[in-house]
Design a protein around this motif. Structure first.
Motif, PDB file in Angstrom:
ATOM      1  N   UNK A  64     -25.230 -55.404  -7.638  1.00 17.41           N
ATOM      2  CA  UNK A  64     -24.423 -56.013  -6.581  1.00 17.41           C
ATOM      3  C   UNK A  64     -22.947 -55.656  -6.721  1.00 17.41           C
ATOM      4  N   UNK A  65     -22.459 -55.613  -7.960  1.00 17.30           N
ATOM      5  CA  UNK A  65     -21.044 -55.302  -8.169  1.00 17.30           C
ATOM      6  C   UNK A  65     -20.704 -53.904  -7.676  1.00 17.30           C
ATOM      7  N   UNK A  66     -21.548 -52.930  -8.008  1.00 13.75           N
ATOM      8  CA  UNK A  66     -21.311 -51.562  -7.543  1.00 13.75           C
ATOM      9  C   UNK A  66     -21.540 -51.437  -6.031  1.00 13.75           C
ATOM     10  N   UNK A  67     -22.547 -52.169  -5.538  1.00 11.05           N
ATOM     11  CA  UNK A  67     -22.849 -52.090  -4.111  1.00 11.05           C
ATOM     12  C   UNK A  67     -21.719 -52.654  -3.262  1.00 11.05           C
ATOM     13  N   UNK A  68     -21.018 -53.656  -3.761  1.00  9.88           N
ATOM     14  CA  UNK A  68     -19.892 -54.233  -3.026  1.00  9.88           C
ATOM     15  C   UNK A  68     -18.852 -53.157  -2.710  1.00  9.88           C
ATOM     16  N   UNK A  69     -18.591 -52.301  -3.695  1.00 12.22           N
ATOM     17  CA  UNK A  69     -17.649 -51.199  -3.484  1.00 12.22           C
ATOM     18  C   UNK A  69     -18.257 -50.149  -2.557  1.00 12.22           C
ATOM     19  N   UNK A  70     -19.531 -49.822  -2.784  1.00 10.34           N
ATOM     20  CA  UNK A  70     -20.181 -48.778  -1.984  1.00 10.34           C
ATOM     21  C   UNK A  70     -20.220 -49.143  -0.510  1.00 10.34           C
ATOM     22  N   UNK A  71     -20.534 -50.397  -0.205  1.00 13.04           N
ATOM     23  CA  UNK A  71     -20.591 -50.828   1.196  1.00 13.04           C
ATOM     24  C   UNK A  71     -19.197 -50.825   1.805  1.00 13.04           C
ATOM     25  N   UNK A  72     -18.189 -51.216   1.033  1.00 13.91           N
ATOM     26  CA  UNK A  72     -16.818 -51.132   1.532  1.00 13.91           C
ATOM     27  C   UNK A  72     -16.452 -49.709   1.914  1.00 13.91           C
ATOM     28  N   UNK A  73     -16.831 -48.754   1.064  1.00 11.67           N
ATOM     29  CA  UNK A  73     -16.562 -47.350   1.363  1.00 11.67           C
ATOM     30  C   UNK A  73     -17.352 -46.886   2.585  1.00 11.67           C
ATOM     31  N   UNK A  74     -18.589 -47.366   2.697  1.00 11.24           N
ATOM     32  CA  UNK A  74     -19.433 -46.950   3.825  1.00 11.24           C
ATOM     33  C   UNK A  74     -18.888 -47.482   5.143  1.00 11.24           C
TER      34      UNK A  74
ATOM     35  N   UNK B   2     -21.694 -58.349   1.276  1.00 13.36           N
ATOM     36  CA  UNK B   2     -20.916 -57.454   0.429  1.00 13.36           C
ATOM     37  C   UNK B   2     -20.237 -56.387   1.281  1.00 13.36           C
ATOM     38  N   UNK B   3     -19.225 -55.740   0.688  1.00  9.89           N
ATOM     39  CA  UNK B   3     -18.423 -54.739   1.386  1.00  9.89           C
ATOM     40  C   UNK B   3     -16.962 -55.084   1.195  1.00  9.89           C
ATOM     41  N   UNK B   4     -16.401 -54.706   0.059  1.00 11.50           N
ATOM     42  CA  UNK B   4     -15.078 -55.129  -0.373  1.00 11.50           C
ATOM     43  C   UNK B   4     -14.007 -54.817   0.674  1.00 11.50           C
ATOM     44  N   UNK B   5     -13.332 -55.879   1.162  1.00 12.79           N
ATOM     45  CA  UNK B   5     -12.286 -55.689   2.174  1.00 12.79           C
ATOM     46  C   UNK B   5     -11.100 -54.900   1.616  1.00 12.79           C
TER      47      UNK B   5
END
Length: 392
Positions: free
Chosen positions: A70-80, A131-134
């Motif tokens: 989840x921690x890595x995915x939060x960044x990945x979704x933000x980038x996506x 998720x998806x870091x603003x």
């Protein structure tokens, strides 16, 4: 009259990709009715997930996902999501410097509307996780990003969902008709709009499965060659197994009274595996199974109206991917006694209604005006939704 140019971002439970909608939002002064708000879609794209990224997200929507994932995915979704913004700006010729803000829903990976005890004397709560870091989104687009819209409503005692009824009230309410706005994304949800509703008159709830089960069944019976039933063509060649449908409708969720909400954790992989196993036991042909899965969506929607809608609708307005499924719409209209049309007939592209919503919620955050409807979410009070990440 405050005016904002926003880009709303949405990826739903169908995991199709990121819907990005550039909106021009004209808002009334704070002493004027919010119903004077106007929303114009200037440009939009869907930046589709590839198979690898879709599997990556699906793996998070299970109780076996790890905190590390989840921690890595939060960044990945933000980038996506940032990639979707940059592609929209590039294809539509939009100067990012002329965009006031981004409103991002993020990607829901877990939704738990049932109350659970917290440790010690902290009481009970329900929860939801997008998720998806603003901060990543703002950094990679150069535009202020507002996100995490659901938590303020949960802090106020609500479910954090659904949020789209606010836009439905502003765009589709009518003084002369009782209307229902039915979104059919991965999950189905309806907004109830009695004639000439005030903010407090609007109610809504999740009806149950939307496209999620249909899509999974289509992928299974075509060995992955089709991700969805284009236009409902496969379902149209099949016959609904009424006995099996009756079994599927014997579902505790349909018995729950609103406010209620659901998601992939209930109608995702485990549910579909059980459904497919039972279909094999019954010897259903592929087209008949798709027709029955489609009927599950239409019948559960009609059943929800019969149980929980306090008026006879004069019109049902459909949005989401299900708006393009002609077989589903025909089934639904046959179960109702009113016209069924799409939100496109009313000026909002069915694919971008929710993206437009988050553009609107971003503007409301900037204006420090509430974006929730307690009559919908069950919250104790209306809340200003969202948190902001500043661009570098």
């Amino acid at each position: 009259m405050p005016s904002y140019r926003t880009i709303g971002l949405m990826s739903g439970t169908s995991l199709d990709g990121v819907d990005a909608a550039c909106c021009r939002i004209e808002m009334p002064a704070t002493d004027e009715p919010l119903t004077e708000t106007t929303i114009e879609l200037e440009a939009s794209i869907t930046d589709e997930y590839d198979a690898e990224f879709r599997r990556f997200i699906e793996g998070l929507c299970t109780d076996t996902a790890t905190i590390d994932d989840l921690a890595y995915a939060d960044i990945a979704v933000g980038k996506r999501f940032a990639r979707a913004v940059n592609r929209l700006c590039s294809t539509a010729g939009i100067d990012p410097k002329r965009v006031d803000l981004l409103g991002s829903h993020g990607q829901t990976v877990w939704h738990a509307p049932q109350q659970r005890d917290l440790p010690g004397d902290l009481g009970k709560t329900n929860t939801t996780l997008q998720i998806g870091d603003e901060s990543v989104l703002a950094a990679e687009t150069g535009i202020d990003a507002v996100g995490d819209f659901r938590r303020a409503d949960i802090a106020a005692g609500g479910h954090g969902a659904p949020l789209s009824p606010l836009l439905d009230w502003l765009q589709f309410a009518d003084g002369g008709e009782h209307r229902i706005v039915q979104n059919i994304g991965g999950i189905g949800n309806c907004t109830l709009l009695p004639r000439g509703p005030t903010r407090a008159d609007v109610t809504a709830f999740d009806t149950g499965p939307g496209n999620m089960v249909i899509d999974a069944v289509v992928q299974a019976v075509t060995d992955g060659e089709q991700r969805y039933d284009d236009g409902g063509r496969l379902a149209a060649t099949g016959t609904v197994d009424e006995a099996f449908l009756e079994t599927l409708l014997d579902d505790a969720y349909f018995e729950m009274e609103p406010p209620k909400s659901t998601g992939r954790e209930r109608y995702g992989g485990s549910y579909v595996e059980t459904l497919l196993a039972e279909a094999r036991n019954r010897g259903l042909e592929a087209a008949d199974l798709v027709a029955t899965a489609t009927a599950l969506t239409s019948a559960s929607i009609a059943d929800a109206y019969n149980r929980y809608v306090p008026f006879e609708p004069d019109r049902v307005i459909v949005s989401g991917g299900g708006a393009w499924n002609d077989t589903l719409l025909s089934q639904l209209e046959a179960r109702l006694s009113c016209p069924v049309e799409t939100s496109g007939d009313r000026g909002i592209d069915p694919d971008f209604r929710e993206a437009a919503l988050f553009g609107l919620l971003g503007a409301l955050f900037r204006e420090e005006r509430p974006g929730s409807l307690p009559s919908v979410t069950g919250a104790d009070r209306a809340a200003i939704l969202g948190t902001r990440a500043k661009r570098p």
